[in-house]
Enzyme design. Structure first.
Site, short mmCIF file in Angstrom:
data_model
loop_
_atom_site.label_atom_id
_atom_site.label_comp_id
_atom_site.label_asym_id
_atom_site.label_seq_id
_atom_site.Cartn_x
_atom_site.Cartn_y
_atom_site.Cartn_z
N LYS A 261 0.90 -1.17 0.00
CA LYS A 261 0.00 0.00 0.00
C LYS A 261 0.93 1.21 0.00
O LYS A 261 1.49 1.58 1.03
CB LYS A 261 -0.89 -0.02 1.25
CG LYS A 261 -2.18 0.76 1.13
CD LYS A 261 -2.05 2.24 0.81
CE LYS A 261 -1.63 3.09 1.98
NZ LYS A 261 -1.36 4.51 1.58
N GLU B 96 10.65 16.31 14.36
CA GLU B 96 11.05 16.14 12.96
C GLU B 96 10.27 17.12 12.09
O GLU B 96 9.05 17.17 12.14
CB GLU B 96 10.73 14.70 12.54
CG GLU B 96 11.16 14.41 11.15
CD GLU B 96 10.91 12.96 10.78
OE1 GLU B 96 9.77 12.52 10.94
OE2 GLU B 96 11.85 12.31 10.33
N GLY C 44 -4.36 3.59 -2.19
CA GLY C 44 -5.46 4.05 -1.35
C GLY C 44 -5.00 4.90 -0.20
O GLY C 44 -3.79 5.13 -0.02
N GLY D 206 -4.60 1.33 4.13
CA GLY D 206 -3.45 1.00 4.98
C GLY D 206 -3.89 0.28 6.24
O GLY D 206 -3.36 -0.78 6.61
N GLY E 198 -4.28 6.02 3.70
CA GLY E 198 -3.72 5.32 4.87
C GLY E 198 -4.77 4.81 5.84
O GLY E 198 -4.79 3.60 6.15
N PRO E 199 -5.65 5.69 6.32
CA PRO E 199 -6.61 5.22 7.33
C PRO E 199 -7.64 4.22 6.78
O PRO E 199 -8.36 3.61 7.56
CB PRO E 199 -7.32 6.52 7.77
CG PRO E 199 -6.40 7.62 7.35
CD PRO E 199 -5.69 7.14 6.13
P1 NAD Z 1 2.65 8.72 7.33
O1 NAD Z 1 2.90 7.94 8.54
O2 NAD Z 1 1.55 9.71 7.36
O3 NAD Z 1 2.31 7.77 6.10
C1 NAD Z 1 3.11 6.66 5.76
C2 NAD Z 1 2.24 5.59 5.14
O4 NAD Z 1 1.30 5.14 6.11
C3 NAD Z 1 1.41 6.06 3.94
O5 NAD Z 1 1.32 5.04 3.00
C4 NAD Z 1 0.05 6.30 4.56
O6 NAD Z 1 -1.00 6.19 3.64
C5 NAD Z 1 -0.01 5.20 5.59
N1 NAD Z 1 -0.94 5.44 6.69
C6 NAD Z 1 -1.36 6.63 7.21
N2 NAD Z 1 -2.25 6.41 8.20
C7 NAD Z 1 -2.39 5.07 8.32
C8 NAD Z 1 -3.16 4.23 9.19
N3 NAD Z 1 -3.96 4.73 10.12
N4 NAD Z 1 -3.05 2.89 9.04
C9 NAD Z 1 -2.23 2.36 8.11
N5 NAD Z 1 -1.49 3.11 7.27
C10 NAD Z 1 -1.56 4.45 7.37
O7 NAD Z 1 4.02 9.37 6.96
P2 NAD Z 1 4.34 10.31 5.73
O8 NAD Z 1 3.90 11.68 6.06
O9 NAD Z 1 3.84 9.74 4.49
O10 NAD Z 1 5.95 10.20 5.69
C11 NAD Z 1 6.77 11.01 6.43
C12 NAD Z 1 7.26 10.29 7.67
O11 NAD Z 1 7.89 9.05 7.33
C13 NAD Z 1 8.30 11.06 8.40
O12 NAD Z 1 8.02 11.08 9.77
C14 NAD Z 1 9.59 10.30 8.15
O13 NAD Z 1 10.57 10.40 9.09
C15 NAD Z 1 9.11 8.93 8.03
N6 NAD Z 1 10.08 8.15 7.26
C16 NAD Z 1 10.87 7.24 7.91
C17 NAD Z 1 11.80 6.51 7.21
C18 NAD Z 1 12.68 5.50 7.87
O14 NAD Z 1 13.24 4.70 7.17
N7 NAD Z 1 12.83 5.50 9.17
C19 NAD Z 1 11.90 6.69 5.84
C20 NAD Z 1 11.11 7.62 5.22
C21 NAD Z 1 10.18 8.33 5.95
#
Ligand code: NAD
Length: 462
Positions: free
Chosen positions: A170, A369, A201, A207, A203-204
Protein backbone atom coordinates in the site's frame (compact mmCIF):
# COMPACT_ATOMS: atom_id res chain seq x y z
CA UNK A 1 0.03 10.61 -18.34
CA UNK A 2 -2.66 7.94 -18.42
CA UNK A 3 -5.51 7.73 -15.93
CA UNK A 4 -5.04 4.54 -13.94
CA UNK A 5 -8.10 2.66 -12.91
CA UNK A 6 -7.03 -0.68 -11.47
CA UNK A 7 -5.18 -2.56 -8.78
CA UNK A 8 -2.41 -5.09 -9.49
CA UNK A 9 -3.70 -8.26 -7.84
CA UNK A 10 -2.91 -11.89 -8.61
CA UNK A 11 -0.73 -11.01 -11.60
CA UNK A 12 -3.24 -8.78 -13.43
CA UNK A 13 -4.69 -5.26 -13.34
CA UNK A 14 -8.20 -5.52 -11.93
CA UNK A 15 -10.89 -2.88 -11.51
CA UNK A 16 -11.09 -1.44 -7.99
CA UNK A 17 -14.04 -2.45 -5.83
CA UNK A 18 -15.14 1.15 -5.25
CA UNK A 19 -15.19 4.22 -7.48
CA UNK A 20 -13.43 6.80 -5.31
CA UNK A 21 -10.15 8.14 -6.69
CA UNK A 22 -7.05 9.92 -5.40
CA UNK A 23 -5.78 12.87 -7.40
CA UNK A 24 -2.04 12.94 -7.90
CA UNK A 25 -0.70 16.50 -7.90
CA UNK A 26 2.59 17.80 -9.30
CA UNK A 27 4.08 19.81 -6.39
CA UNK A 28 5.94 22.14 -8.77
CA UNK A 29 2.86 23.60 -10.48
CA UNK A 30 -0.04 22.20 -8.41
CA UNK A 31 -1.57 20.58 -11.51
CA UNK A 32 -3.31 17.21 -11.32
CA UNK A 33 -1.22 14.73 -13.33
CA UNK A 34 -3.32 11.58 -12.86
CA UNK A 35 -5.82 9.82 -10.66
CA UNK A 36 -5.56 6.38 -9.07
CA UNK A 37 -8.25 4.36 -7.35
CA UNK A 38 -8.72 4.80 -3.61
CA UNK A 39 -8.69 1.18 -2.50
CA UNK A 40 -11.08 -0.19 0.09
CA UNK A 41 -10.98 -3.09 2.53
CA UNK A 42 -12.46 -5.22 -0.28
CA UNK A 43 -9.48 -4.56 -2.56
CA UNK A 44 -7.08 -5.26 0.29
CA UNK A 45 -8.86 -8.53 1.02
CA UNK A 46 -8.58 -9.63 -2.63
CA UNK A 47 -4.87 -8.75 -2.64
CA UNK A 48 -4.14 -10.59 0.62
CA UNK A 49 -5.98 -13.67 -0.68
CA UNK A 50 -3.91 -13.60 -3.86
CA UNK A 51 -0.71 -13.29 -1.83
CA UNK A 52 -1.81 -16.14 0.47
CA UNK A 53 -2.62 -18.38 -2.50
CA UNK A 54 0.79 -17.71 -4.08
CA UNK A 55 2.75 -18.19 -0.86
CA UNK A 56 3.28 -22.00 -0.68
CA UNK A 57 4.76 -22.26 -4.17
CA UNK A 58 6.93 -19.15 -3.88
CA UNK A 59 8.17 -20.20 -0.41
CA UNK A 60 9.18 -23.59 -1.86
CA UNK A 61 10.85 -22.05 -4.94
CA UNK A 62 14.62 -22.60 -4.65
CA UNK A 63 16.47 -19.42 -3.57
CA UNK A 64 18.47 -19.47 -6.81
CA UNK A 65 15.24 -19.20 -8.83
CA UNK A 66 13.93 -16.41 -6.59
CA UNK A 67 17.29 -14.69 -7.11
CA UNK A 68 16.92 -15.04 -10.89
CA UNK A 69 13.53 -13.29 -10.76
CA UNK A 70 15.00 -10.49 -8.64
CA UNK A 71 17.86 -10.11 -11.12
CA UNK A 72 15.28 -9.85 -13.91
CA UNK A 73 13.44 -7.20 -11.88
CA UNK A 74 16.68 -5.26 -11.48
CA UNK A 75 17.17 -5.40 -15.24
CA UNK A 76 13.66 -4.07 -15.95
CA UNK A 77 14.15 -1.24 -13.46
CA UNK A 78 17.46 -0.43 -15.16
CA UNK A 79 15.83 -0.45 -18.60
CA UNK A 80 13.03 1.83 -17.39
CA UNK A 81 15.10 4.13 -15.20
CA UNK A 82 14.40 7.30 -17.20
CA UNK A 83 10.67 6.68 -16.96
CA UNK A 84 11.05 6.05 -13.23
CA UNK A 85 12.92 9.32 -12.76
CA UNK A 86 10.33 11.26 -14.76
CA UNK A 87 7.47 9.72 -12.78
CA UNK A 88 9.10 10.52 -9.43
CA UNK A 89 9.68 14.09 -10.62
CA UNK A 90 6.05 14.41 -11.72
CA UNK A 91 4.56 13.34 -8.39
CA UNK A 92 7.25 14.26 -5.82
CA UNK A 93 8.56 17.39 -7.55
CA UNK A 94 12.23 16.51 -7.14
CA UNK A 95 14.61 17.97 -9.75
CA UNK A 96 15.15 15.47 -12.57
CA UNK A 97 18.88 15.17 -11.86
CA UNK A 98 18.13 14.05 -8.29
CA UNK A 99 15.41 11.69 -9.50
CA UNK A 100 17.92 10.04 -11.84
CA UNK A 101 20.89 9.97 -9.46
CA UNK A 102 19.01 8.84 -6.36
CA UNK A 103 15.32 7.96 -6.77
CA UNK A 104 15.87 5.70 -9.80
CA UNK A 105 19.42 4.47 -9.15
CA UNK A 106 19.36 3.48 -5.48
CA UNK A 107 16.46 0.99 -5.87
CA UNK A 108 18.31 -0.65 -8.79
CA UNK A 109 21.33 -1.15 -6.51
CA UNK A 110 19.12 -2.49 -3.71
CA UNK A 111 17.31 -4.92 -6.04
CA UNK A 112 20.71 -6.10 -7.30
CA UNK A 113 21.96 -6.61 -3.75
CA UNK A 114 19.03 -8.91 -2.96
CA UNK A 115 19.39 -10.85 -6.20
CA UNK A 116 22.89 -11.52 -4.94
CA UNK A 117 22.01 -12.19 -1.29
CA UNK A 118 19.27 -14.66 -2.23
CA UNK A 119 21.95 -16.90 -3.75
CA UNK A 120 24.53 -16.54 -0.95
CA UNK A 121 22.39 -16.35 2.21
CA UNK A 122 22.59 -19.40 4.50
CA UNK A 123 18.93 -20.44 4.66
CA UNK A 124 20.06 -23.55 6.54
CA UNK A 125 22.66 -23.90 9.32
CA UNK A 126 23.85 -26.49 11.82
CA UNK A 127 24.12 -26.08 15.61
CA UNK A 128 25.19 -29.22 17.50
CA UNK A 129 22.63 -31.93 16.82
CA UNK A 130 20.20 -29.47 15.17
CA UNK A 131 19.64 -28.20 11.67
CA UNK A 132 18.14 -24.72 11.65
CA UNK A 133 16.00 -23.69 8.68
CA UNK A 134 15.36 -20.02 8.01
CA UNK A 135 11.87 -19.98 6.53
CA UNK A 136 9.78 -17.11 5.14
CA UNK A 137 7.43 -15.38 7.58
CA UNK A 138 4.48 -15.57 5.15
CA UNK A 139 2.30 -12.82 3.67
CA UNK A 140 3.75 -9.35 4.23
CA UNK A 141 1.74 -6.14 4.25
CA UNK A 142 4.07 -3.28 3.25
CA UNK A 143 3.05 0.34 3.85
CA UNK A 144 5.36 3.03 2.47
CA UNK A 145 5.80 6.83 2.56
CA UNK A 146 6.28 9.28 -0.31
CA UNK A 147 9.74 10.69 0.37
CA UNK A 148 11.68 8.10 -1.68
CA UNK A 149 8.74 6.56 -3.57
CA UNK A 150 10.54 3.65 -5.23
CA UNK A 151 13.32 3.03 -2.71
CA UNK A 152 10.85 2.58 0.15
CA UNK A 153 9.00 -0.09 -1.84
CA UNK A 154 12.08 -1.93 -3.08
CA UNK A 155 13.69 -1.89 0.40
CA UNK A 156 10.74 -4.03 1.55
CA UNK A 157 9.72 -6.03 -1.52
CA UNK A 158 13.19 -7.19 -2.62
CA UNK A 159 14.20 -8.77 0.73
CA UNK A 160 10.69 -10.15 1.29
CA UNK A 161 10.74 -11.87 -2.10
CA UNK A 162 14.31 -13.06 -1.58
CA UNK A 163 13.17 -14.63 1.71
CA UNK A 164 10.26 -16.43 0.01
CA UNK A 165 7.48 -14.20 1.35
CA UNK A 166 4.65 -12.81 -0.78
CA UNK A 167 3.66 -9.16 -0.49
CA UNK A 168 0.83 -6.64 -0.66
CA UNK A 169 2.05 -3.05 -0.97
CA UNK A 170 0.00 0.00 0.00
CA UNK A 171 2.06 2.98 -1.23
CA UNK A 172 1.77 6.59 -0.06
CA UNK A 173 -1.23 8.43 -1.47
CA UNK A 174 0.96 11.30 -2.74
CA UNK A 175 3.20 9.05 -4.89
CA UNK A 176 1.20 6.08 -6.23
CA UNK A 177 2.34 6.41 -9.86
CA UNK A 178 5.88 5.23 -9.15
CA UNK A 179 4.36 2.28 -7.29
CA UNK A 180 2.28 1.41 -10.35
CA UNK A 181 5.34 1.57 -12.55
CA UNK A 182 7.05 -0.82 -10.14
CA UNK A 183 4.09 -3.24 -10.41
CA UNK A 184 4.51 -3.17 -14.20
CA UNK A 185 8.21 -3.94 -13.75
CA UNK A 186 7.41 -6.88 -11.46
CA UNK A 187 5.06 -8.24 -14.12
CA UNK A 188 7.63 -7.78 -16.89
CA UNK A 189 10.26 -9.55 -14.77
CA UNK A 190 8.13 -12.70 -14.74
CA UNK A 191 7.54 -12.80 -11.00
CA UNK A 192 4.71 -15.30 -10.56
CA UNK A 193 1.12 -14.09 -10.15
CA UNK A 194 0.18 -13.20 -6.57
CA UNK A 195 3.74 -12.95 -5.27
CA UNK A 196 3.53 -9.16 -5.48
CA UNK A 197 0.28 -7.20 -5.24
CA UNK A 198 -0.47 -3.49 -5.18
CA UNK A 199 -3.42 -1.65 -3.67
CA UNK A 200 -3.40 2.15 -3.89
CA UNK A 201 -5.46 4.05 -1.35
CA UNK A 202 -5.66 6.23 1.73
CA UNK A 203 -3.72 5.32 4.87
CA UNK A 204 -6.61 5.22 7.33
CA UNK A 205 -8.69 3.12 4.87
CA UNK A 206 -6.53 0.79 2.73
CA UNK A 207 -3.45 1.00 4.98
CA UNK A 208 -5.41 0.26 8.10
CA UNK A 209 -7.30 -2.61 6.39
CA UNK A 210 -3.97 -4.16 5.42
CA UNK A 211 -2.51 -3.83 8.91
CA UNK A 212 -5.65 -5.32 10.47
CA UNK A 213 -6.14 -8.12 7.96
CA UNK A 214 -5.92 -11.53 9.65
CA UNK A 215 -4.30 -12.91 6.47
CA UNK A 216 -1.09 -10.88 6.84
CA UNK A 217 1.67 -12.49 8.90
CA UNK A 218 3.85 -9.40 9.08
CA UNK A 219 3.54 -5.66 8.61
CA UNK A 220 6.52 -3.68 7.40
CA UNK A 221 5.82 0.02 7.79
CA UNK A 222 7.83 3.14 6.97
CA UNK A 223 6.38 6.48 7.91
CA UNK A 224 5.65 8.76 10.82
CA UNK A 225 6.15 7.70 14.43
CA UNK A 226 2.49 8.55 15.17
CA UNK A 227 1.14 6.06 12.60
CA UNK A 228 3.93 3.57 13.41
CA UNK A 229 2.77 3.38 17.01
CA UNK A 230 -0.76 2.49 15.85
CA UNK A 231 0.53 -0.17 13.46
CA UNK A 232 2.73 -1.59 16.23
CA UNK A 233 -0.26 -1.79 18.58
CA UNK A 234 -2.38 -3.54 15.92
CA UNK A 235 0.38 -6.02 15.16
CA UNK A 236 0.98 -6.63 18.85
CA UNK A 237 -2.70 -7.37 19.47
CA UNK A 238 -2.64 -9.98 16.69
CA UNK A 239 0.85 -11.31 17.59
CA UNK A 240 2.10 -10.46 14.11
CA UNK A 241 5.70 -9.73 13.15
CA UNK A 242 6.23 -5.99 12.67
CA UNK A 243 9.05 -3.85 11.29
CA UNK A 244 8.85 -0.08 11.77
CA UNK A 245 11.05 2.54 10.10
CA UNK A 246 9.96 5.82 11.65
CA UNK A 247 11.05 9.40 12.12
CA UNK A 248 14.43 10.90 12.92
CA UNK A 249 16.15 14.03 14.25
CA UNK A 250 19.73 13.10 13.56
CA UNK A 251 22.80 14.92 14.83
CA UNK A 252 25.76 16.00 12.73
CA UNK A 253 28.53 16.29 15.33
CA UNK A 254 31.51 18.38 14.23
CA UNK A 255 34.39 17.81 16.66
CA UNK A 256 36.97 20.63 17.01
CA UNK A 257 39.66 18.71 15.09
CA UNK A 258 37.45 18.34 11.97
CA UNK A 259 37.75 20.13 8.64
CA UNK A 260 35.06 22.66 9.59
CA UNK A 261 34.22 24.04 6.15
CA UNK A 262 33.85 20.59 4.62
CA UNK A 263 31.78 19.25 7.52
CA UNK A 264 29.43 22.23 7.43
CA UNK A 265 29.04 22.27 3.65
CA UNK A 266 28.35 18.54 3.43
CA UNK A 267 26.00 18.88 6.39
CA UNK A 268 23.97 21.61 4.67
CA UNK A 269 23.82 19.61 1.44
CA UNK A 270 22.62 16.58 3.39
CA UNK A 271 19.69 18.52 4.85
CA UNK A 272 18.71 20.35 1.65
CA UNK A 273 18.80 17.24 -0.54
CA UNK A 274 15.30 16.01 -1.45
CA UNK A 275 14.05 19.29 0.09
CA UNK A 276 14.75 17.98 3.57
CA UNK A 277 12.35 15.07 3.17
CA UNK A 278 14.81 12.42 4.31
CA UNK A 279 14.15 10.62 7.57
CA UNK A 280 17.88 10.15 8.18
CA UNK A 281 18.81 13.81 7.42
CA UNK A 282 21.26 15.41 9.87
CA UNK A 283 18.91 18.21 10.83
CA UNK A 284 20.82 19.19 13.99
CA UNK A 285 24.37 20.43 13.43
CA UNK A 286 26.44 20.45 16.63
CA UNK A 287 29.45 22.79 16.69
CA UNK A 288 31.99 23.60 19.43
CA UNK A 289 31.49 27.08 20.89
CA UNK A 290 34.92 28.30 19.66
CA UNK A 291 33.99 27.49 16.05
CA UNK A 292 30.31 28.30 16.28
CA UNK A 293 30.19 31.74 14.63
CA UNK A 294 32.34 30.62 11.72
CA UNK A 295 30.20 27.50 11.21
CA UNK A 296 27.00 29.55 11.19
CA UNK A 297 28.44 31.87 8.56
CA UNK A 298 29.46 28.96 6.34
CA UNK A 299 26.07 27.27 6.77
CA UNK A 300 24.11 30.43 5.95
CA UNK A 301 26.20 31.04 2.82
CA UNK A 302 25.83 27.41 1.72
CA UNK A 303 22.05 27.46 2.17
CA UNK A 304 21.84 30.80 0.36
CA UNK A 305 23.52 29.24 -2.69
CA UNK A 306 20.70 26.71 -3.05
CA UNK A 307 18.21 29.48 -3.78
CA UNK A 308 15.71 28.06 -6.22
CA UNK A 309 17.62 24.89 -7.00
CA UNK A 310 15.91 22.63 -4.52
CA UNK A 311 12.52 21.23 -5.42
CA UNK A 312 9.28 21.82 -3.56
CA UNK A 313 8.04 19.70 -0.69
CA UNK A 314 5.47 17.07 -1.60
CA UNK A 315 2.14 18.74 -0.77
CA UNK A 316 0.38 21.88 0.41
CA UNK A 317 -0.09 20.16 3.77
CA UNK A 318 3.63 19.45 4.12
CA UNK A 319 4.48 23.01 3.04
CA UNK A 320 2.17 24.45 5.71
CA UNK A 321 3.65 22.11 8.30
CA UNK A 322 7.26 23.09 7.52
CA UNK A 323 6.47 26.81 7.43
CA UNK A 324 4.69 26.40 10.77
CA UNK A 325 7.91 24.97 12.25
CA UNK A 326 9.95 27.88 10.86
CA UNK A 327 7.55 30.34 12.50
CA UNK A 328 7.76 28.38 15.74
CA UNK A 329 11.58 28.51 15.65
CA UNK A 330 11.47 32.31 15.34
CA UNK A 331 8.85 32.57 18.10
CA UNK A 332 10.96 30.42 20.46
CA UNK A 333 13.96 32.72 19.98
CA UNK A 334 16.17 30.94 17.43
CA UNK A 335 18.08 33.27 15.06
CA UNK A 336 17.17 32.95 11.40
CA UNK A 337 20.35 33.24 9.28
CA UNK A 338 19.04 31.94 5.94
CA UNK A 339 15.62 31.37 4.40
CA UNK A 340 12.42 31.96 6.34
CA UNK A 341 8.73 31.10 6.37
CA UNK A 342 7.59 33.05 3.26
CA UNK A 343 6.90 31.05 0.13
CA UNK A 344 9.59 31.81 -2.45
CA UNK A 345 7.19 31.37 -5.40
CA UNK A 346 3.52 32.01 -6.00
CA UNK A 347 2.89 28.54 -7.35
CA UNK A 348 4.16 25.19 -6.13
CA UNK A 349 4.86 23.88 -2.64
CA UNK A 350 8.28 25.49 -2.27
CA UNK A 351 9.99 26.30 1.03
CA UNK A 352 13.13 28.45 1.27
CA UNK A 353 16.31 26.63 2.36
CA UNK A 354 16.41 27.71 5.99
CA UNK A 355 19.12 27.79 8.66
CA UNK A 356 18.59 28.62 12.33
CA UNK A 357 21.43 29.61 14.69
CA UNK A 358 21.28 29.95 18.50
CA UNK A 359 19.09 26.86 18.67
CA UNK A 360 18.98 25.33 22.14
CA UNK A 361 18.38 21.60 22.64
CA UNK A 362 14.93 21.94 24.21
CA UNK A 363 13.41 24.08 21.42
CA UNK A 364 10.64 22.49 19.38
CA UNK A 365 12.69 22.80 16.17
CA UNK A 366 15.54 20.88 17.86
CA UNK A 367 13.27 18.09 19.12
CA UNK A 368 10.61 17.42 16.47
CA UNK A 369 11.05 16.14 12.96
CA UNK A 370 10.34 18.95 10.49
CA UNK A 371 10.76 17.01 7.22
CA UNK A 372 11.62 20.09 5.18
CA UNK A 373 14.77 22.07 4.20
CA UNK A 374 15.45 23.41 7.70
CA UNK A 375 18.77 23.10 9.54
CA UNK A 376 19.31 23.88 13.24
CA UNK A 377 22.85 24.79 14.36
CA UNK A 378 23.48 24.11 18.06
CA UNK A 379 26.44 25.12 20.22
CA UNK A 380 28.22 22.67 22.56
CA UNK A 381 30.75 23.29 25.32
CA UNK A 382 32.75 20.05 25.30
CA UNK A 383 32.48 16.46 24.07
CA UNK A 384 30.24 15.31 26.92
CA UNK A 385 27.88 18.19 26.21
CA UNK A 386 27.87 17.28 22.50
CA UNK A 387 26.99 13.67 23.34
CA UNK A 388 24.20 14.72 25.70
CA UNK A 389 22.69 16.97 23.00
CA UNK A 390 23.16 14.36 20.24
CA UNK A 391 21.37 11.71 22.32
CA UNK A 392 18.78 14.11 23.75
CA UNK A 393 15.75 13.35 21.56
CA UNK A 394 13.25 10.48 21.38
CA UNK A 395 14.76 9.53 18.00
CA UNK A 396 17.86 7.56 17.01
CA UNK A 397 17.89 6.87 13.27
CA UNK A 398 21.15 8.23 11.84
CA UNK A 399 23.89 10.82 12.34
CA UNK A 400 27.35 11.95 11.40
CA UNK A 401 30.64 12.59 13.18
CA UNK A 402 33.54 14.61 11.80
CA UNK A 403 37.02 14.67 13.33
CA UNK A 404 40.63 15.10 12.19
CA UNK A 405 41.32 11.54 13.22
CA UNK A 406 39.00 8.70 12.16
CA UNK A 407 39.51 6.82 15.45
CA UNK A 408 38.35 9.88 17.40
CA UNK A 409 35.18 10.08 15.29
CA UNK A 410 34.54 6.34 15.70
CA UNK A 411 34.94 6.57 19.49
CA UNK A 412 32.29 9.29 19.58
CA UNK A 413 29.97 7.46 17.16
CA UNK A 414 30.06 4.34 19.34
CA UNK A 415 28.52 6.37 22.17
CA UNK A 416 25.63 7.71 20.08
CA UNK A 417 22.18 6.14 20.55
CA UNK A 418 21.48 5.76 16.87
CA UNK A 419 21.32 3.10 14.16
CA UNK A 420 23.65 4.51 11.52
CA UNK A 421 26.52 7.04 11.61
CA UNK A 422 28.56 8.43 8.71
CA UNK A 423 32.20 9.02 9.64
CA UNK A 424 33.82 12.05 7.98
CA UNK A 425 31.27 12.00 5.17
CA UNK A 426 31.14 8.21 4.62
CA UNK A 427 29.27 7.06 1.53
CA UNK A 428 25.85 5.38 1.34
CA UNK A 429 26.14 1.59 1.39
CA UNK A 430 23.14 -0.49 0.25
CA UNK A 431 24.44 -3.45 2.30
CA UNK A 432 24.57 -1.55 5.61
CA UNK A 433 21.60 -2.23 7.90
CA UNK A 434 19.38 0.83 8.23
CA UNK A 435 16.94 1.43 11.08
CA UNK A 436 16.31 3.09 14.35
CA UNK A 437 17.21 3.06 18.01
CA UNK A 438 14.55 4.36 20.44
CA UNK A 439 11.39 5.73 18.78
CA UNK A 440 12.93 5.69 15.30
CA UNK A 441 11.76 2.15 14.86
CA UNK A 442 11.98 -1.58 15.26
CA UNK A 443 13.97 -3.80 12.90
CA UNK A 444 16.39 -3.09 10.06
CA UNK A 445 16.23 -2.72 6.30
CA UNK A 446 18.90 -3.38 3.64
CA UNK A 447 21.60 -6.00 3.39
CA UNK A 448 21.47 -9.38 5.13
CA UNK A 449 19.89 -7.87 8.25
CA UNK A 450 17.05 -6.59 6.08
CA UNK A 451 16.56 -10.09 4.66
CA UNK A 452 16.54 -11.67 8.13
CA UNK A 453 13.49 -9.53 9.07
CA UNK A 454 11.40 -11.64 6.70
CA UNK A 455 12.57 -15.01 8.02
CA UNK A 456 11.62 -17.19 10.96
CA UNK A 457 13.55 -20.18 12.25
CA UNK A 458 12.65 -23.84 12.56
CA UNK A 459 15.03 -26.23 14.34
CA UNK A 460 15.16 -29.94 13.61
CA UNK A 461 16.94 -32.14 16.19
CA UNK A 462 18.76 -35.33 15.25
P1 NAD B 1 2.65 8.72 7.33
O1 NAD B 1 2.90 7.94 8.54
O2 NAD B 1 1.55 9.71 7.36
O3 NAD B 1 2.31 7.77 6.10
C1 NAD B 1 3.11 6.66 5.76
C2 NAD B 1 2.24 5.59 5.14
O4 NAD B 1 1.30 5.14 6.11
C3 NAD B 1 1.41 6.06 3.94
O5 NAD B 1 1.32 5.04 3.00
C4 NAD B 1 0.05 6.30 4.56
O6 NAD B 1 -1.00 6.19 3.64
C5 NAD B 1 -0.01 5.20 5.59
N1 NAD B 1 -0.94 5.44 6.69
C6 NAD B 1 -1.36 6.63 7.21
N2 NAD B 1 -2.25 6.41 8.20
C7 NAD B 1 -2.39 5.07 8.32
C8 NAD B 1 -3.16 4.23 9.19
N3 NAD B 1 -3.96 4.73 10.12
N4 NAD B 1 -3.05 2.89 9.04
C9 NAD B 1 -2.23 2.36 8.11
N5 NAD B 1 -1.49 3.11 7.27
C10 NAD B 1 -1.56 4.45 7.37
O7 NAD B 1 4.02 9.37 6.96
P2 NAD B 1 4.34 10.31 5.73
O8 NAD B 1 3.90 11.68 6.06
O9 NAD B 1 3.84 9.74 4.49
O10 NAD B 1 5.95 10.20 5.69
C11 NAD B 1 6.77 11.01 6.43
C12 NAD B 1 7.26 10.29 7.67
O11 NAD B 1 7.89 9.05 7.33
C13 NAD B 1 8.30 11.06 8.40
O12 NAD B 1 8.02 11.08 9.77
C14 NAD B 1 9.59 10.30 8.15
O13 NAD B 1 10.57 10.40 9.09
C15 NAD B 1 9.11 8.93 8.03
N6 NAD B 1 10.08 8.15 7.26
C16 NAD B 1 10.87 7.24 7.91
C17 NAD B 1 11.80 6.51 7.21
C18 NAD B 1 12.68 5.50 7.87
O14 NAD B 1 13.24 4.70 7.17
N7 NAD B 1 12.83 5.50 9.17
C19 NAD B 1 11.90 6.69 5.84
C20 NAD B 1 11.11 7.62 5.22
C21 NAD B 1 10.18 8.33 5.95
Amino acid sequence: MKAHDGMYIGGAWRPAAGDEVIEVVNPVDEQIVATVPAGTAEDVDAAVRAARAAFPVWAATPPAERAARLAALRDVLEARKDEIAETVTAELGSPLALSKAVHASVPIAVAASYADLATTYAFEEKAGNSTIHHEPVGVVGAITPWNYPLHQIVAKVAPALAAGCTVVVKPAEDTPLTARLFAEAVHEAGIPAGVFNLVTGLGPVAGQALAEHPGTDMISFTGSTAVGKRIGALAGAAVKRVALELGGKSANVILPSADLARAVNVGVANVMSNSGQTCSAWTRMLVHRDQYDEAVQIAAAAAGKYGDRIGPVVSARQQARVRGYIEKGIAEGARLVAGGPDAPRERGYFVRPTVFADVTPEMTIAQEEIFGPVLCVLRYEDEEDALRIANGTVYGLAGAVWAGDEAEAVAFARRMDTGQVDINGGRFNPLAPFGGYKQSGVGRELGRHGLAEYLQTKSLQF
